[in-house]
Scaffold this motif. Structure first.
Motif, short mmCIF file in Angstrom:
data_model
loop_
_atom_site.label_atom_id
_atom_site.label_comp_id
_atom_site.label_asym_id
_atom_site.label_seq_id
_atom_site.Cartn_x
_atom_site.Cartn_y
_atom_site.Cartn_z
N LYS A 93 0.81 -1.22 0.00
CA LYS A 93 0.00 0.00 0.00
C LYS A 93 0.84 1.27 0.00
O LYS A 93 0.41 2.29 -0.53
N VAL A 94 2.04 1.19 0.62
CA VAL A 94 2.89 2.39 0.67
C VAL A 94 3.40 2.72 -0.74
O VAL A 94 3.31 3.87 -1.20
N GLY A 153 1.95 1.71 -3.36
CA GLY A 153 0.72 1.97 -4.10
C GLY A 153 0.29 3.43 -3.98
O GLY A 153 -0.17 4.03 -4.95
N GLU A 154 0.46 4.00 -2.80
CA GLU A 154 0.09 5.40 -2.60
C GLU A 154 0.92 6.31 -3.51
O GLU A 154 0.41 7.26 -4.09
N TYR A 199 -0.15 5.92 -7.03
CA TYR A 199 -1.49 6.49 -7.24
C TYR A 199 -1.46 7.98 -7.57
O TYR A 199 -2.41 8.52 -8.11
N ASP A 255 0.17 -3.09 -6.26
CA ASP A 255 0.38 -2.07 -5.22
C ASP A 255 -0.72 -1.01 -5.26
O ASP A 255 -1.32 -0.68 -4.24
N TYR A 305 -3.74 -0.19 -2.52
CA TYR A 305 -3.93 1.14 -1.91
C TYR A 305 -5.37 1.63 -2.11
O TYR A 305 -6.01 2.10 -1.18
N ASP A 347 -8.20 -0.06 -0.08
CA ASP A 347 -8.17 0.29 1.34
C ASP A 347 -8.80 1.66 1.65
O ASP A 347 -9.02 1.99 2.81
#
Lengths: 239, 102
Positions: free
Chosen positions: A52-53, A55-56, A59, A121, A125, A128
């Motif tokens: 997710k990190v 992915g952020e 994004y 990823d 993100y 969530d």
């Protein structure tokens, strides 16, 4: 900051190959079409664990249109993404990259994701994020009527796959539709019915074929009124 | 009631005429920045144009032509998808904003 510079470097390296327009893969209009064929980078991305990190950071490029919250635009130009199943996000991104879902505006952004890991990823993100509640709804004076009629239609044929609260089905690649913009839902359903969304599920096309434009308006009105308990963003305090 | 409504309408019209759309705000809000870069000088793809400093009259005409479909070559398919987001007045404001960028 350093990593984002590195990312930009990597992205522009990838972009150099992304000059030509989107390819056109065989979709629902072709005889041998298999919906959600289990092949290609999609399968790889689905098997990876999304970070997710990372992915952020990836994004960031998506957020210019889909907004940092994932909310998209209430006019339906860009869909709401927050809380969408990773499976759905990965499949749609891979389909756009492969030229199976036509979207010339999104295509150059979709191909700027560097590899299956980055697809995983960014999907992790987005999944969530909480679903924003201020999305575009049906706003006609007959909203109550439309929603009521849409509910009856939805419960008859849509609910089985898309769920009571519009939660879809992660394992089956059926999207979350709760919190989605009315106009986006209407456009997608119309395109699926009319064979323009070339990566559509033929089972859905069969179901939706007989529906009139008015039916789709009513169904979209109802769908955009749905909420998924536990997944929606909390109302801002003090308002 | 009538006596109240007329000055109200008149004052509304005046304020509309005075407040031209803010080009900088439009540039971010209408997602121009996504493809052309935050300052109009770093396009996402090498075959997208740098638009900072471009002549306003040229930019305005290209945007109008892409919106209407009169121009449909090159990369316009990507841009057509967002052109319904801007009115003629906003296109003008954007073009004037971009001309001033270095």
């Amino acid at each position: 900051m350093k990593t984002s510079l590195l990312l930009i470097g990597l992205l522009s390296a990838g972009v150099a190959f992304a000059g030509p327009p989107a390819p056109k893969a065989d979709g629902i209009e072709s005889e041998g079409y298999t919906w959600n064929a289990q092949e290609g980078e999609k399968i790889e991305a689905l098997q990876l664990t999304g970070d997710k990190v990372n992915g952020e950071e990836a994004y960031e490029i998506c957020g210019a249109c889909h907004l940092p919250s994932g909310a998209g635009r209430p006019d339906g130009t860009f869909p709401q993404l927050a809380g969408q199943h990773t499976t759905v996000l990965i499949k749609q991104m891979a389909d756009i990259r492969a030229g199976l879902r036509d979207n010339p505006t999104m295509y150059p952004f979709a191909v700027s994701l560097i590899d299956p890991q980055e697809l995983a990823d960014v999907a992790a993100y987005i999944e969530d994020l909480c679903i924003p509640t201020e999305h575009g709804k049906y706003e006609g004076v007959d909203a109550a009527l439309q929603i009521n009629r849409g509910k009856q239609l939805y419960e008859k044929q849509c609910l089985e796959c898309h769920g009571k609260n519009g939660e879809g089905n992660k394992q089956k690649f059926y999207p979350v539709i709760a919190g989605q913009h009315y106009k986006y839902l209407l456009r997608q359903m119309t395109e699926i019915r009319d064979g323009k969304r070339r990566n559509a599920n033929p089972d859905m096309v069969k179901v939706i074929k007989p529906y009139s434009d008015e039916d789709l308006v009513a169904i979209s009105a109802y769908q955009s009124s749905l909420t998924m308990p536990g997944s929606m963003c909390k109302p801002k305090a003090g308002k | 009631m009538k006596h109240l409504v007329i000055p109200l309408v008149a004052s509304l019209m005046c304020s509309v005429a005075v407040a031209a759309p803010d080009g900088a705000k439009l540039y971010a809000e209408k997602t121009c920045n996504a493809c052309h870069g935050p300052k109009g000088d770093k396009p996402l793809l090498p075959n997208y144009p740098k638009i900072a400093g471009q002549n306003a009259a040229y930019t305005e005409q290209q945007m109008k032509d892409i919106k209407s479909g009169a121009r449909n070559n090159g990369q316009t398919a990507a841009m057509k998808g967002v052109m319904h987001l801007v009115s003629d007045e906003e296109i003008k404001a954007l073009s004037e904003y971009l001309e001033k960028l270095k």
